[in-house]
Design a protein around this motif. Structure first.
Motif, mmCIF file in Angstrom:
data_model
loop_
_atom_site.group_PDB
_atom_site.id
_atom_site.type_symbol
_atom_site.label_atom_id
_atom_site.label_comp_id
_atom_site.label_asym_id
_atom_site.label_seq_id
_atom_site.Cartn_x
_atom_site.Cartn_y
_atom_site.Cartn_z
ATOM 1 N N SER A 14 -14.403 29.366 38.478
ATOM 2 C CA SER A 14 -15.307 28.339 38.973
ATOM 3 C C SER A 14 -16.451 28.934 39.778
ATOM 4 C CB SER A 14 -14.484 27.380 39.847
ATOM 5 O OG SER A 14 -15.236 26.280 40.247
ATOM 6 N N ASP A 15 -17.537 28.183 39.847
ATOM 7 C CA ASP A 15 -18.755 28.527 40.575
ATOM 8 C C ASP A 15 -19.047 27.339 41.501
ATOM 9 O OD1 ASP A 15 -21.553 28.380 41.229
ATOM 10 O OD2 ASP A 15 -22.057 29.615 39.508
ATOM 11 N N PHE A 16 -19.157 27.598 42.800
ATOM 12 C CA PHE A 16 -19.323 26.509 43.768
ATOM 13 C C PHE A 16 -20.625 25.731 43.614
ATOM 14 C CE2 PHE A 16 -16.020 28.940 46.020
ATOM 15 C CZ PHE A 16 -15.130 27.912 46.263
ATOM 16 N N PRO A 50 -19.041 33.305 40.174
ATOM 17 C CA PRO A 50 -20.392 32.850 40.518
ATOM 18 C C PRO A 50 -21.425 33.291 39.481
ATOM 19 C CG PRO A 50 -19.773 34.712 41.899
ATOM 20 C CD PRO A 50 -18.561 34.351 41.077
ATOM 21 N N LEU A 51 -22.122 32.331 38.951
ATOM 22 C CA LEU A 51 -23.186 32.606 37.980
ATOM 23 C C LEU A 51 -24.474 32.828 38.773
ATOM 24 C CD1 LEU A 51 -22.206 29.837 35.401
ATOM 25 C CD2 LEU A 51 -21.563 32.271 35.378
ATOM 26 N N ALA A 52 -24.525 33.975 39.430
ATOM 27 C CA ALA A 52 -25.582 34.267 40.401
ATOM 28 C C ALA A 52 -26.984 34.288 39.795
ATOM 29 C CB ALA A 52 -25.283 35.590 41.111
ATOM 30 N N ASP A 53 -27.081 34.515 38.503
ATOM 31 C CA ASP A 53 -28.414 34.539 37.891
ATOM 32 C C ASP A 53 -29.043 33.145 37.845
ATOM 33 O OD1 ASP A 53 -26.352 33.928 36.093
ATOM 34 O OD2 ASP A 53 -27.505 34.594 34.350
ATOM 35 N N HIS A 55 -27.437 30.405 39.854
ATOM 36 C CA HIS A 55 -27.003 29.725 41.083
ATOM 37 C C HIS A 55 -27.099 30.708 42.247
ATOM 38 C CE1 HIS A 55 -24.447 27.055 38.243
ATOM 39 N NE2 HIS A 55 -25.606 26.476 38.495
ATOM 40 N N ARG A 56 -28.235 30.697 42.909
ATOM 41 C CA ARG A 56 -28.538 31.745 43.875
ATOM 42 C C ARG A 56 -27.619 31.809 45.083
ATOM 43 N NH1 ARG A 56 -34.244 29.852 46.548
ATOM 44 N NH2 ARG A 56 -33.649 27.711 47.015
ATOM 45 N N TRP A 57 -26.960 30.728 45.455
ATOM 46 C CA TRP A 57 -26.073 30.768 46.625
ATOM 47 C C TRP A 57 -24.600 30.777 46.242
ATOM 48 C CZ3 TRP A 57 -29.775 32.519 48.929
ATOM 49 C CH2 TRP A 57 -30.963 31.856 49.207
ATOM 50 N N ALA A 58 -24.294 30.873 44.965
ATOM 51 C CA ALA A 58 -22.897 30.817 44.510
ATOM 52 C C ALA A 58 -22.073 31.982 45.044
ATOM 53 C CB ALA A 58 -22.844 30.785 42.985
ATOM 54 N N PHE A 59 -22.655 33.164 45.109
ATOM 55 C CA PHE A 59 -21.895 34.337 45.561
ATOM 56 C C PHE A 59 -21.556 34.215 47.046
ATOM 57 C CE2 PHE A 59 -21.020 38.722 46.708
ATOM 58 C CZ PHE A 59 -20.297 39.180 45.617
ATOM 59 N N GLU A 87 -26.006 19.334 49.392
ATOM 60 C CA GLU A 87 -26.510 19.626 50.736
ATOM 61 C C GLU A 87 -26.824 21.112 50.916
ATOM 62 O OE1 GLU A 87 -24.583 17.815 54.299
ATOM 63 O OE2 GLU A 87 -24.350 19.922 54.900
ATOM 64 N N TRP A 88 -25.880 21.981 50.641
ATOM 65 C CA TRP A 88 -26.084 23.413 50.895
ATOM 66 C C TRP A 88 -26.728 24.134 49.715
ATOM 67 C CZ3 TRP A 88 -23.682 26.847 47.676
ATOM 68 C CH2 TRP A 88 -22.592 26.371 46.934
ATOM 69 N N ALA A 89 -26.488 23.660 48.489
ATOM 70 C CA ALA A 89 -26.974 24.364 47.300
ATOM 71 C C ALA A 89 -28.494 24.303 47.163
ATOM 72 C CB ALA A 89 -26.313 23.795 46.052
ATOM 73 N N LEU A 90 -29.121 23.317 47.796
ATOM 74 C CA LEU A 90 -30.569 23.158 47.660
ATOM 75 C C LEU A 90 -31.357 23.791 48.804
ATOM 76 C CD1 LEU A 90 -30.629 19.470 46.369
ATOM 77 C CD2 LEU A 90 -30.787 21.587 45.043
#
Length: 177
Positions: A14-16, A50-53, A55-59, A87-90
């Motif tokens: 999963s990726d948050f 985390p799909l960091a490419d 989703h920049r904050w996933a890691f 809230e946090w992802a944006l």
């Protein structure tokens, strides 16, 4: 999450920041926990992917959840991250303060959590989880692997997942007889 000797093992990659993972966590997983995890039939194991490419904050979110795990609060923190994902992802910059606030709201020692998150703790674990997923054929999130088999669409619909679990339990029961 669940009994170590459960006959069904469900690995969840999963990726948050993933909206589909949020759907699984908020809509499917509570039913799974209630019916099968609480009864000792299914063990759910979370793996960070985390799909960091994209989703920049996933890691950093994955590391934060592992910091919460240090204090025995992985699942509550995991659930919180998905509940307030927008809230946090944006946020424009790394959401470290927000992640710290969630730790406080869940009763974690914020000082210890902050040291963990601001250091580089758990980066290797998150990276290893990601690499394991690639080795097992994980190409997107969420990916569910039940007793060694990748499930395709069961993450979307609890009735489909329930059916697969029941089939797996029947197969396990037949082997035990």
């Amino acid at each position: 999450n669940g009994a170590d000797n459960a006959p069904v093992r469900l690995f969840v990659f999963s990726d948050f920041m993933c909206p589909a993972c949020q759907h699984f966590t908020l809509r499917v997983e509570p039913l799974l926990r209630q019916e099968f995890v609480a009864t000792g039939k299914v063990l759910v194991v979370h793996y960070d992917h985390p799909l960091a490419d994209i989703h920049r904050w996933a890691f950093v979110a994955a590391r934060a959840a592992q910091c919460a795990n240090d204090q025995g609060k992985f699942w509550p923190y995991h659930d919180q991250l998905f509940k307030v994902q927008k809230e946090w992802a944006l946020e424009e910059k790394p959401p470290v303060e927000t992640l710290n606030r969630y730790a406080g709201e869940l009763g974690l020692d914020r000082s210890a959590f902050g040291r963990c998150l601001n250091g580089d703790q758990h980066a290797q674990l998150v990276t290893a989880n990601y690499a394991l997923g690639l080795t097992l054929g994980v190409h997107g999130t969420p990916t569910l692997i039940m007793n060694g088999r990748i499930l395709t669409s069961e993450w979307q619909d609890y009735s489909l997942l329930r059916l697969r679990i029941e089939q797996e339990l029947q197969a396990h029961s037949a082997k035990s007889d």
